[in-house]
Design an enzyme around this catalytic site. Structure first.
Site, PDB file in Angstrom:
ATOM      1  N   ASN A 157      -5.961   1.737  -3.949  1.00 31.70           N
ATOM      2  CA  ASN A 157      -4.939   0.870  -3.369  1.00 31.70           C
ATOM      3  C   ASN A 157      -4.501  -0.092  -4.456  1.00 31.70           C
ATOM      4  O   ASN A 157      -5.312  -0.857  -4.981  1.00 31.70           O
ATOM      5  CB  ASN A 157      -5.481   0.081  -2.174  1.00 31.70           C
ATOM      6  N   MET A 200       0.410  -1.835  -0.199  1.00 32.75           N
ATOM      7  CA  MET A 200       0.616  -0.589  -0.923  1.00 32.75           C
ATOM      8  C   MET A 200      -0.069   0.569  -0.231  1.00 32.75           C
ATOM      9  O   MET A 200       0.521   1.587  -0.016  1.00 32.75           O
ATOM     10  CB  MET A 200       0.120  -0.721  -2.361  1.00 32.75           C
ATOM     11  N   CYS A 201      -1.348   0.418   0.107  1.00 27.58           N
ATOM     12  CA  CYS A 201      -2.098   1.449   0.814  1.00 27.58           C
ATOM     13  C   CYS A 201      -3.237   0.775   1.559  1.00 27.58           C
ATOM     14  O   CYS A 201      -3.532  -0.397   1.350  1.00 27.58           O
ATOM     15  CB  CYS A 201      -2.680   2.502  -0.138  1.00 27.58           C
ATOM     16  N   ARG A 202      -3.888   1.531   2.427  1.00 32.62           N
ATOM     17  CA  ARG A 202      -5.116   1.096   3.104  1.00 32.62           C
ATOM     18  C   ARG A 202      -6.111   2.238   3.005  1.00 32.62           C
ATOM     19  O   ARG A 202      -5.736   3.410   3.101  1.00 32.62           O
ATOM     20  CB  ARG A 202      -4.867   0.768   4.566  1.00 32.62           C
TER      21      ARG A 202
END
Length: 292
Positions: free
Chosen positions: A116, A1-3
């Site tokens: 995240n 999804m994100c970092r």
């Protein structure tokens, strides 16, 4: 999804971690080994406190909808500034649109926040969640993300006075509303909050199968482990990192943050506390643990 990554320590150029590390945030935006999605190209953000700042300093924020690997301004900026505390985040959008106001980190007064993960079925419960935000804070919400709403819920529940209790209360509200709509596992994610002096990093999900989170060992230990690696000597003894995934593949440099834990990072180092581990027991599914 994100970092994402969060740094605290002596003033440092963000490029050291954002660009130059073996598995830098920019590298992760192209190919994340632990992420739910390998590519995180839906924008990025960099937020930093001025060198020598105080708790009352407002952090500076740079957002872009460009992929992090393709933005020359990020390279210019991250090599030109120095900061004792900064956040960096690359986004893989759960829901559109791709716009600057949806990029992390989010800022209110001297606070920064990034996330995240996701609030499951957020469009279904968005109205109920936003109605729980303090009316005095609601006008400050600029984007459309679940993450920003979660930030303003935490502010509504007293982030300024007790960050751990406020984030817990915000998550409880997400779960309360989610369960009322028959959403089994409403909350998923790792969160970072900072006020210019302290970083709070949370790893929690309703399912207790949360996205990955790590922190670095302290610098004296690192130098004892790897005395011949010159690049480690640029960090002063106060340098600490919390990251979605390790920035290198050297054994022992990054330690996994336990499930349902908050890491408090201040001038004295790391402190771990259990977070919502007893009050939120849920049925464990047979599904494999989530990365990301």
């Amino acid at each position: 999804m994100c970092r994402w990554l969060a740094y605290s320590g002596g003033p440092l150029r963000p490029s050291t971690l954002v660009l130059d590390a073996q598995n830098s945030i920019v590298a992760q935006s192209l190919n994340s080994s632990l992420g739910a999605e390998p590519v995180n190209g839906d924008g990025f953000g960099l937020g930093w406190y001025p060198s020598g700042g105080t708790r009352d300093d407002t952090p500076a924020i740079f957002h872009s909808t460009e992929p992090a690997w393709n933005d020359a301004n990020l390279r210019e900026l991250s090599t030109a500034i120095e900061s004792p505390m900064f956040f960096a985040h690359v986004r893989a959008a759960t829901h559109p649109p791709i716009q600057q106001t949806n990029c992390h980190p989010f800022r209110h007064e001297h606070w920064m926040f990034m996330h995240n993960g996701a609030i499951d079925e957020f469009p279904t419960i968005k109205r109920d969640l936003t109605m729980a935000v303090d009316p005095a804070l609601y006008p400050y919400i600029q984007g459309t993300t679940d993450s920003e709403v979660l930030f303003y819920l935490a502010l509504s529940y007293g982030l300024r006075d007790d960050p751990i209790s406020a984030v817990a209360a915000a998550i409880r509200k997400v779960e309360e509303i989610g369960h009322a709509h028959d959403i089994r596992f409403p909350m998923q994610g790792t969160l970072a909050v900072a006020d210019g002096k302290t970083i709070w990093a949370f790893r929690y999900s309703t399912q207790h199968r949360t996205r990955s989170l790590f922190h670095s060992v302290d610098i004296p230990t690192l130098l004892e482990m790897y005395p011949d690696i010159e690049r480690f000597k640029i960090f002063d003894r106060r340098a600490h990192l919390v990251v979605s995934e390790p920035l290198n593949d050297l054994p022992g440099v990054f330690l996994e943050v336990p499930e349902s834990t908050v890491v408090v990072l201040d001038g004295s180092g790391y402190h771990h506390e259990a977070f919502l581990d007893d009050e939120h027991e849920v049925e464990r599914s047979g599904e494999p643990a989530l990365h990301g």
